[in-house]
Motif scaffolding. Structure first.
Motif, PDB file in Angstrom:
ATOM      1  N   PRO A   5     -43.266  -5.852 -32.853  1.00 29.86           N
ATOM      2  CA  PRO A   5     -43.948  -6.799 -31.970  1.00 29.86           C
ATOM      3  C   PRO A   5     -45.234  -7.358 -32.583  1.00 29.86           C
ATOM      4  N   GLN A   6     -45.661  -8.486 -32.062  1.00 29.50           N
ATOM      5  CA  GLN A   6     -46.902  -9.132 -32.484  1.00 29.50           C
ATOM      6  C   GLN A   6     -48.062  -8.550 -31.677  1.00 29.50           C
ATOM      7  N   THR A   7     -48.425  -7.319 -32.003  1.00 24.04           N
ATOM      8  CA  THR A   7     -49.538  -6.637 -31.338  1.00 24.04           C
ATOM      9  C   THR A   7     -50.445  -6.046 -32.410  1.00 24.04           C
ATOM     10  N   GLU A  71     -35.809  -1.212 -39.288  1.00 21.04           N
ATOM     11  CA  GLU A  71     -35.481  -1.921 -38.058  1.00 21.04           C
ATOM     12  C   GLU A  71     -35.900  -1.025 -36.899  1.00 21.04           C
ATOM     13  N   ILE A  72     -36.779  -1.552 -36.056  1.00 21.12           N
ATOM     14  CA  ILE A  72     -37.287  -0.786 -34.923  1.00 21.12           C
ATOM     15  C   ILE A  72     -36.226  -0.744 -33.827  1.00 21.12           C
ATOM     16  N   ALA A  73     -35.854   0.484 -33.433  1.00 25.69           N
ATOM     17  CA  ALA A  73     -34.902   0.669 -32.342  1.00 25.69           C
ATOM     18  C   ALA A  73     -35.631   0.949 -31.029  1.00 25.69           C
ATOM     19  N   PHE A  74     -36.850   1.519 -31.119  1.00 25.44           N
ATOM     20  CA  PHE A  74     -37.664   1.813 -29.948  1.00 25.44           C
ATOM     21  C   PHE A  74     -39.120   1.637 -30.331  1.00 25.44           C
ATOM     22  N   TRP A  75     -39.878   0.998 -29.455  1.00 26.83           N
ATOM     23  CA  TRP A  75     -41.306   0.783 -29.685  1.00 26.83           C
ATOM     24  C   TRP A  75     -42.037   1.007 -28.373  1.00 26.83           C
ATOM     25  N   GLY A  76     -43.015   1.915 -28.374  1.00 25.45           N
ATOM     26  CA  GLY A  76     -43.865   2.137 -27.209  1.00 25.45           C
ATOM     27  C   GLY A  76     -45.296   2.330 -27.667  1.00 25.45           C
ATOM     28  N   GLU A  77     -46.238   1.660 -27.009  1.00 24.06           N
ATOM     29  CA  GLU A  77     -47.644   1.807 -27.381  1.00 24.06           C
ATOM     30  C   GLU A  77     -48.513   1.860 -26.140  1.00 24.06           C
ATOM     31  N   GLU A  79     -52.895   2.006 -24.739  1.00 27.02           N
ATOM     32  CA  GLU A  79     -54.318   1.839 -25.026  1.00 27.02           C
ATOM     33  C   GLU A  79     -55.061   2.965 -24.317  1.00 27.02           C
ATOM     34  N   ASN A  80     -56.168   3.386 -24.884  1.00 27.42           N
ATOM     35  CA  ASN A  80     -57.074   4.352 -24.256  1.00 27.42           C
ATOM     36  C   ASN A  80     -56.384   5.636 -23.821  1.00 27.42           C
ATOM     37  N   PRO A  81     -55.906   6.465 -24.726  1.00 26.75           N
ATOM     38  CA  PRO A  81     -56.056   6.355 -26.178  1.00 26.75           C
ATOM     39  C   PRO A  81     -55.005   5.419 -26.779  1.00 26.75           C
ATOM     40  N   THR A  82     -55.304   4.942 -27.969  1.00 29.08           N
ATOM     41  CA  THR A  82     -54.382   4.065 -28.672  1.00 29.08           C
ATOM     42  C   THR A  82     -53.318   4.932 -29.338  1.00 29.08           C
ATOM     43  N   THR A  83     -52.071   4.756 -28.898  1.00 27.89           N
ATOM     44  CA  THR A  83     -50.966   5.537 -29.442  1.00 27.89           C
ATOM     45  C   THR A  83     -49.774   4.628 -29.710  1.00 27.89           C
ATOM     46  N   LEU A  84     -48.917   5.091 -30.585  1.00 27.70           N
ATOM     47  CA  LEU A  84     -47.686   4.380 -30.919  1.00 27.70           C
ATOM     48  C   LEU A  84     -46.567   5.394 -31.052  1.00 27.70           C
ATOM     49  N   MET A  85     -45.419   5.076 -30.475  1.00 27.89           N
ATOM     50  CA  MET A  85     -44.217   5.876 -30.654  1.00 27.89           C
ATOM     51  C   MET A  85     -43.092   4.920 -31.028  1.00 27.89           C
ATOM     52  N   ILE A  86     -42.426   5.211 -32.145  1.00 25.32           N
ATOM     53  CA  ILE A  86     -41.345   4.340 -32.606  1.00 25.32           C
ATOM     54  C   ILE A  86     -40.154   5.168 -33.093  1.00 25.32           C
ATOM     55  N   VAL A  87     -38.986   4.554 -33.023  1.00 31.57           N
ATOM     56  CA  VAL A  87     -37.785   5.061 -33.681  1.00 31.57           C
ATOM     57  C   VAL A  87     -37.332   3.943 -34.613  1.00 31.57           C
ATOM     58  N   GLU A  88     -37.104   4.291 -35.867  1.00 32.86           N
ATOM     59  CA  GLU A  88     -36.759   3.304 -36.884  1.00 32.86           C
ATOM     60  C   GLU A  88     -35.423   3.631 -37.529  1.00 32.86           C
ATOM     61  N   ALA A  89     -34.616   2.621 -37.759  1.00 30.83           N
ATOM     62  CA  ALA A  89     -33.447   2.734 -38.626  1.00 30.83           C
ATOM     63  C   ALA A  89     -33.921   2.334 -40.018  1.00 30.83           C
ATOM     64  N   ILE A  90     -33.795   3.230 -40.965  1.00 33.37           N
ATOM     65  CA  ILE A  90     -34.311   3.032 -42.324  1.00 33.37           C
ATOM     66  C   ILE A  90     -33.146   2.901 -43.294  1.00 33.37           C
ATOM     67  N   THR A  91     -33.241   1.925 -44.179  1.00 30.17           N
ATOM     68  CA  THR A  91     -32.310   1.794 -45.292  1.00 30.17           C
ATOM     69  C   THR A  91     -33.152   1.698 -46.552  1.00 30.17           C
ATOM     70  N   MET A 101     -31.197   6.383 -42.796  1.00 26.65           N
ATOM     71  CA  MET A 101     -31.809   7.463 -42.033  1.00 26.65           C
ATOM     72  C   MET A 101     -32.366   6.911 -40.734  1.00 26.65           C
ATOM     73  N   ARG A 102     -32.760   7.817 -39.865  1.00 24.64           N
ATOM     74  CA  ARG A 102     -33.488   7.467 -38.636  1.00 24.64           C
ATOM     75  C   ARG A 102     -34.776   8.271 -38.621  1.00 24.64           C
ATOM     76  N   PHE A 103     -35.877   7.576 -38.408  1.00 23.42           N
ATOM     77  CA  PHE A 103     -37.186   8.210 -38.267  1.00 23.42           C
ATOM     78  C   PHE A 103     -37.661   8.043 -36.833  1.00 23.42           C
ATOM     79  N   ALA A 104     -38.469   8.988 -36.385  1.00 22.41           N
ATOM     80  CA  ALA A 104     -39.186   8.876 -35.121  1.00 22.41           C
ATOM     81  C   ALA A 104     -40.639   9.195 -35.442  1.00 22.41           C
ATOM     82  N   ASP A 105     -41.473   8.190 -35.438  1.00 19.99           N
ATOM     83  CA  ASP A 105     -42.886   8.353 -35.777  1.00 19.99           C
ATOM     84  C   ASP A 105     -43.749   8.136 -34.548  1.00 19.99           C
TER      85      ASP A 105
END
Length: 131
Positions: A5-7, A71-77, A79-91, A101-105
């Motif tokens: 996303p554009q954030t 490629e982002i499969a899930f994106w959640g963010e 504010e206060n506190p600033t956090t990010l949770m993502i699931v990525e499909a990685i090639t 692979m699949r990452f969850a960061d």
């Protein structure tokens, strides 16, 4: 990179991936607080990296990545506190060919906008096994 996303955090993520592709260790470390903690499951057991010197060790392996595509499969963010949770499909390209692979960061940022805590999780390994 797909589906980013554009954030503010989207921009930080794009920069993060770009720094990995450029093999810019100093730029990567600058995204993290000096006393940051990174917990990694890349080796199927937890590895803990605290502070810049240990983060540099962790990133040496990541900087060897070739042909990374995310490629982002899930994106959640939040504010206060600033956090990010993502699931990525990685090639990426390896000496043995293409690896998928699949990452969850998850990131927790400090007040200066630097990554204070990074949970770096692999949920599907290159051999196809699932965490």
């Amino acid at each position: 990179m797909k589906n980013v996303p554009q954030t503010k955090l989207g921009n930080l993520y794009r920069e993060h991936i770009s720094l990995i592709l450029k093999k810019d260790i100093d730029g990567l470390l600058a995204q993290y607080a000096d006393d940051a903690l990174l917990i990694s499951s890349f080796e199927k057991s937890p590895k803990y990296f605290r502070g810049s010197k240990e983060l540099e060790i962790h990133f040496q392996g990541i900087l060897g990545i070739q042909g990374l595509d995310t490629e982002i499969a899930f994106w959640g963010e939040t504010e206060n506190p600033t956090t990010l949770m993502i699931v990525e499909a990685i090639t990426m390209q390896t000496p043995g060919g293409e690896a998928k692979m699949r990452f969850a960061d998850s990131w927790v940022l400090n007040e200066e906008g630097r990554i204070q805590i990074h949970f770096a999780g692999m949920t599907q390994y290159p051999d196809g096994s699932v965490a």
